[in-house]
Write an enzyme that holds these catalytic residues in place. Structure first.
Site, mmCIF file in Angstrom:
data_model
loop_
_atom_site.group_PDB
_atom_site.id
_atom_site.type_symbol
_atom_site.label_atom_id
_atom_site.label_comp_id
_atom_site.label_asym_id
_atom_site.label_seq_id
_atom_site.Cartn_x
_atom_site.Cartn_y
_atom_site.Cartn_z
ATOM 1 N NE ARG A 190 4.383 44.437 6.705
ATOM 2 C CZ ARG A 190 4.226 43.562 7.831
ATOM 3 N NH1 ARG A 190 3.343 43.523 8.293
ATOM 4 N NH2 ARG A 190 5.862 42.434 7.500
ATOM 5 N NE ARG A 230 3.250 37.703 4.051
ATOM 6 C CZ ARG A 230 3.876 38.183 4.519
ATOM 7 N NH1 ARG A 230 4.533 37.273 5.902
ATOM 8 N NH2 ARG A 230 3.965 39.052 4.970
ATOM 9 C CD GLU A 288 3.635 35.567 9.852
ATOM 10 O OE1 GLU A 288 2.446 34.983 10.074
ATOM 11 O OE2 GLU A 288 4.862 36.355 10.051
ATOM 12 N NE ARG A 301 -4.673 40.637 9.451
ATOM 13 C CZ ARG A 301 -3.394 39.495 9.705
ATOM 14 N NH1 ARG A 301 -2.749 39.367 9.558
ATOM 15 N NH2 ARG A 301 -4.195 38.022 9.654
ATOM 16 C CB SER A 348 1.738 32.760 13.413
ATOM 17 O OG SER A 348 2.646 33.868 12.826
#
Length: 428
Positions: free
Chosen positions: A278, A392, A350, A263, A353
């Site tokens: 991130r 994570r 988070e 990403r 999801s």
């Protein structure tokens, strides 16, 4: 993608859904284009019927020995009209498709309304955050003190938002992913897939990343136009059924994959620049389900439970959040976020999801199923979730299982994958 027939029948509900997403009404514009398109299609059929009639007339005239020049001119005129109206119909349909492709999925009724994460609803909390008799360190400080996490050398190789893991931390990252895959395949019935990491435009469009999220992805370039590096394994896994009509008896399909994800984080400048939270490249174990429409809600709860079980077995405290209409992803109609406790930040972040996309992605991918004993094919429902984000999870283990002497305990569920090792550090 949205079902045009449904919009014709439910224009007010369509606009209400868009309003809940913080968008302006679009039903009137969609339906105006739709009327123009259908009118052009009607004119195409009329021109075709006229051309066919003239064709029959010219056949009869030839048999009678009559002059057919005038009829040939009328056939040519009808053909030109058919071509012109066909081009107009095609142009209008492209406009409709482009407009619908730009609009996000509509939220389910039970999704809370709100502009962003501030309106998210907490569903439950599992586990108690650890209490330390020392000031807990952030994961990057722990990793660097252990000499097993190197951001400086990663920056030398690739720039910011990359990391080099060494030794026991590199092995722990692999152990986490292997544990997740074993759990999802052996106990929860997911089929492991090793998919391509480079995909075509239509594949990324099918799951909803294009056209809206192009700037957040990486693209290769070559003489054929290039490929997209997958931002998540959701993209290739969901598209395994693109363009297909499945028999109802094979449903549900459940896929899992452990892949790198890429990403560009174009819209995240300044966010979480320290550490591994991130990054441009990270690893994730993805879950994807393909179901009948009537099964997707139950499948959503099931998938969320599968992701939760990873956290439970690792002994990581977390909470489940129902995302608001303004915080969901583009393709989702309902999303649960799992947020793991991070002691150094003194908050939940988070880690997964899990989204029910309903027929939204299936309509974009032209993926359908044939009901048993029924007539015609219907759109499938698709779901996706992280089961979990591997990096994570590594962060959460480092921060929740850190010790005062700088070592880190390894959760019991992972010790088998670590060759029996119980801790990382001087005594590990």
């Amino acid at each position: 993608m949205h079902d045009l027939r449904w919009i014709r029948e439910n224009p007010d509900a369509f606009d209400r859904g868009l309003k809940r997403r913080g968008l302006q009404p679009e039903a009137e514009d969609v339906l105006a284009l739709d009327r123009a398109w259908r009118a052009a299609e009607t004119r195409v059929q009329e021109a075709k019927a006229l051309r066919n009639k003239f064709g029959r007339d010219i056949g009869a005239a030839k048999k009678a020995g009559a002059d057919v020049a005038d009829i040939q001119k009328m056939i040519a005129a009808a053909q030109q009209l058919e071509n012109d109206e066909g081009n107009e119909a095609g142009r209008l349909r492209q406009q409709i498709d482009a407009l619908l492709a730009s609009l996000p999925n509509l939220p389910a009724e039970e999704v809370p309304d709100g502009p962003d994460e501030s309106a998210n609803l907490e569903i439950r909390r599992i586990g108690e955050p650890p209490r330390f008799n020392f000031d807990p360190l952030a994961h990057e400080a722990i990793g660097e003190k252990l000499g097993l996490m190197d951001f400086a050398r990663a920056a030398k190789l690739s720039g910011s938002r990359f990391v080099v893991l060494k030794g026991a931390l590199a092995r722990l990252e692999r152990a986490i992913a292997q544990f997740m895959l074993d759990l999802h395949t052996r106990e929860f019935g997911y089929t492991e897939i090793s998919p391509p990491l480079l995909v075509r435009d239509e594949v990324v469009f099918g799951t909803g990343q294009l056209p809206k999220q192009a700037e957040d992805m990486f693209r290769t370039t070559d003489e054929t136009g290039g490929f997209w590096l997958i931002p998540t394994a959701e993209v290739p896994l969901t598209n395994l059924v693109a363009g297909e009509i499945l028999d109802e008896t094979v449903l549900p399909l459940r896929f899992t994959a452990w892949t790198p994800c890429f990403r560009s984080e174009a819209g995240a400048a300044g966010k979480d620049t320290r550490g591994m939270l991130r990054q441009h490249q990270f690893q994730k174990v993805e879950l994807v389900s393909v179901t009948r429409p009537e099964d997707s809600e139950a499948e959503h709860e099931r998938m969320t439970g599968c992701a939760e079980e990873v956290l439970k077995r690792l002994g990581l405290p977390y909470r489940v959040m129902l995302l608001s209409s303004g915080d969901m992803g583009f393709a989702a109609r309902k999303t649960y976020d799992l947020e793991v406790w991070l002691p150094a930040q003194n908050t939940y972040r988070e880690i997964s999801s899990c989204s029910n996309c309903g027929p939204f992605q299936a309509l974009r991918m032209k993926a359908r199923y044939r009901p048993a004993g029924g007539k015609g094919a219907q759109p499938l429902h698709t779901l996706n979730g992280s089961g979990l984000a591997v990096g994570r999870t590594l962060i959460a283990i480092l921060e929740n299982f850190q010790r005062a002497n700088g070592t880190v305990a390894i959760p019991e569920a992972l010790q088998h994958y670590m060759g029996g090792q119980k801790a990382i550090g001087e005594d590990g």
